[in-house]
Design an enzyme around this catalytic site. Structure first.
Site, PDB file in Angstrom:
ATOM      1  N   HIS A  29       0.830  -1.213   0.000  1.00 35.76           N
ATOM      2  CA  HIS A  29       0.000   0.000   0.000  1.00 35.76           C
ATOM      3  C   HIS A  29       0.864   1.263   0.000  1.00 35.76           C
ATOM      4  O   HIS A  29       0.518   2.254  -0.650  1.00 35.76           O
ATOM      5  CB  HIS A  29      -0.956  -0.004   1.189  1.00 35.76           C
ATOM      6  CG  HIS A  29      -1.861  -1.200   1.200  1.00 35.76           C
ATOM      7  ND1 HIS A  29      -2.431  -1.701   2.356  1.00 35.76           N
ATOM      8  CD2 HIS A  29      -2.288  -2.016   0.197  1.00 35.76           C
ATOM      9  CE1 HIS A  29      -3.163  -2.760   2.053  1.00 35.76           C
ATOM     10  NE2 HIS A  29      -3.090  -2.972   0.757  1.00 35.76           N
TER      11      HIS A  29
ATOM     12  N   ASP B 128      -3.772  -2.234  -5.250  1.00 37.31           N
ATOM     13  CA  ASP B 128      -2.726  -3.252  -5.120  1.00 37.31           C
ATOM     14  C   ASP B 128      -1.906  -3.351  -6.401  1.00 37.31           C
ATOM     15  O   ASP B 128      -0.672  -3.432  -6.364  1.00 37.31           O
ATOM     16  CB  ASP B 128      -3.346  -4.625  -4.819  1.00 37.31           C
ATOM     17  CG  ASP B 128      -3.740  -4.799  -3.359  1.00 37.31           C
ATOM     18  OD1 ASP B 128      -3.227  -4.053  -2.499  1.00 37.31           O
ATOM     19  OD2 ASP B 128      -4.552  -5.699  -3.071  1.00 37.31           O
TER      20      ASP B 128
ATOM     21  N   HIS C 229      -9.779  -1.443  -4.496  1.00 31.57           N
ATOM     22  CA  HIS C 229      -8.598  -1.827  -3.725  1.00 31.57           C
ATOM     23  C   HIS C 229      -7.703  -2.770  -4.524  1.00 31.57           C
ATOM     24  O   HIS C 229      -6.477  -2.698  -4.412  1.00 31.57           O
ATOM     25  CB  HIS C 229      -8.952  -2.465  -2.382  1.00 31.57           C
ATOM     26  CG  HIS C 229      -7.710  -2.740  -1.580  1.00 31.57           C
ATOM     27  ND1 HIS C 229      -7.040  -1.741  -0.887  1.00 31.57           N
ATOM     28  CD2 HIS C 229      -6.954  -3.857  -1.444  1.00 31.57           C
ATOM     29  CE1 HIS C 229      -5.951  -2.251  -0.348  1.00 31.57           C
ATOM     30  NE2 HIS C 229      -5.876  -3.533  -0.674  1.00 31.57           N
TER      31      HIS C 229
ATOM     32  N   HIS D 215      -1.627 -10.055  -6.302  1.00 32.04           N
ATOM     33  CA  HIS D 215      -0.220  -9.658  -6.202  1.00 32.04           C
ATOM     34  C   HIS D 215       0.697 -10.556  -7.021  1.00 32.04           C
ATOM     35  O   HIS D 215       1.572 -10.081  -7.737  1.00 32.04           O
ATOM     36  CB  HIS D 215       0.239  -9.691  -4.742  1.00 32.04           C
ATOM     37  CG  HIS D 215      -0.404  -8.655  -3.876  1.00 32.04           C
ATOM     38  ND1 HIS D 215      -0.309  -7.309  -4.129  1.00 32.04           N
ATOM     39  CD2 HIS D 215      -1.156  -8.764  -2.749  1.00 32.04           C
ATOM     40  CE1 HIS D 215      -0.968  -6.631  -3.199  1.00 32.04           C
ATOM     41  NE2 HIS D 215      -1.495  -7.495  -2.352  1.00 32.04           N
TER      42      HIS D 215
END
EC number: 3.5.1.108
Length: 305
Positions: free
Chosen positions: A79, A242, A238, A265
């Protein structure tokens, strides 16, 4: 020329570690041109540096880590890395007196405020961008992510969560990136998790900092946070946050169009590594003046004031 950016002064904040639940002190320091993004653990003697590098990234169940050749790691970098990408910070040293960056509220917004509080300084050295020249795509089962050439930075992200709290119309988000758009539309979107997963992890001594203060928490039917969501589509926003952090692990803003379906990720990092490994697919570019620079990377009015 379009110049590299760092901070004007040192800033410090405290927060809680997602893994340990303990207080962490975070210090952000200006750095000279061509330093890059350096994460540093000062709880070790001597301190250990972790340059942001796509090849050093490890994805764990809870977060993104950077791991060095001695298997020493620093956790929960994603973040803060997104905030650096959002504001185009090229050179910075990030110190923590712990094995992890504090989770703050589970979004990038506290880091954006901290960086703006420090002020952004321009260095007398050309800022390098990675420009995508050829389409690169990676897949994992039905999940995929790709970059295509584009004179700017666009993102188009789709999730597929079968959950009553996530309406089908809120599973896709697309935007043309800019620092202002990142701050307004993306930076405040929080990470999310299932109550049952958090309870299970905490019973095993993990995720001790996990709480309603640093995540959207859901059960099988609804969002459990008293204040609800910050955006109707906060979940997919969100995931885009990421991705912005993951793709900045090369230390440069990328000029290209990013599209992803159910990526996370690990797949974002796989795409970044695939791009960098294919020399003909990208090039470094610099810009002499604002007129040449894609709109995506113009400094927001608040930053260089």
């Amino acid at each position: 020329m379009i110049k590299q950016r760092t901070l004007k002064c040192i800033v410090q904040a405290t927060g809680v570690g997602l893994h340990t639940g303990k207080k962490v002190t975070l210090t952000l320091r200006p750095a000279p041109a061509n330093t890059g993004v350096i994460y540093r653990r000062t709880d070790l003697n001597p301190p250990v540096d972790f340059p942001a590098d796509a090849k050093s990234v490890r994805d764990t169940m809870l977060c993104t880590c950077l791991v060095n050749e001695h298997d020493v790691r620093i956790s929960t970098v994603e973040h803060l890395n997104a905030a650096l990408a959002g504001l185009g910070i090229d050179n910075i040293v990030i110190e923590v007196n712990a094995p992890e960056i504090p989770i703050m509220d589970g979004s990038a917004a506290p880091f954006v405020y901290l960086l703006l509080d420090a002020g952004i300084d321009e260095l007398n050295c050309a800022k390098k961008f990675v420009r995508i020249k050829e389409t690169v795509r990676v897949e994992d089962g039905d999940k995929w992510a790709e970059f295509k050439p584009y004179n700017g930075f666009s993102l188009d992200f789709t999730i597929d969560f079968n959950h009553p709290a996530i309406d089908s119309s809120n599973q896709r988000y697309a935007m043309n990136f800019s620092a202002d758009a990142f701050m307004r539309q993306i930076s405040r979107a929080r990470t999310f998790g299932f109550m049952r997963d958090i309870e299970y992890l905490q019973s095993r001594g993990l995720c001790l900092g996990g709480s309603f203060d640093c995540a959207i928490v859901v059960d099988d039917y609804r969002v459990l946070n008293e204040d609800g969501l910050r955006f109707e589509d906060e979940f997919v926003r969100h995931k885009m946050l990421d991705a912005i952090g993951d793709l900045f692990m090369c230390g440069h803003n990328i000029i290209g169009a990013f599209t992803a379906y159910k990526s996370g990720h690990a797949l974002n990092n796989k795409l970044l590594q695939a791009v960098l490994a294919k020399q003909e697919a990208w090039e470094y570019v610099t810009f002499q003046d604002d007129a040449e620079l894609p709109l995506a990377f113009k400094a927001p009015s608040a930053v260089l004031a």
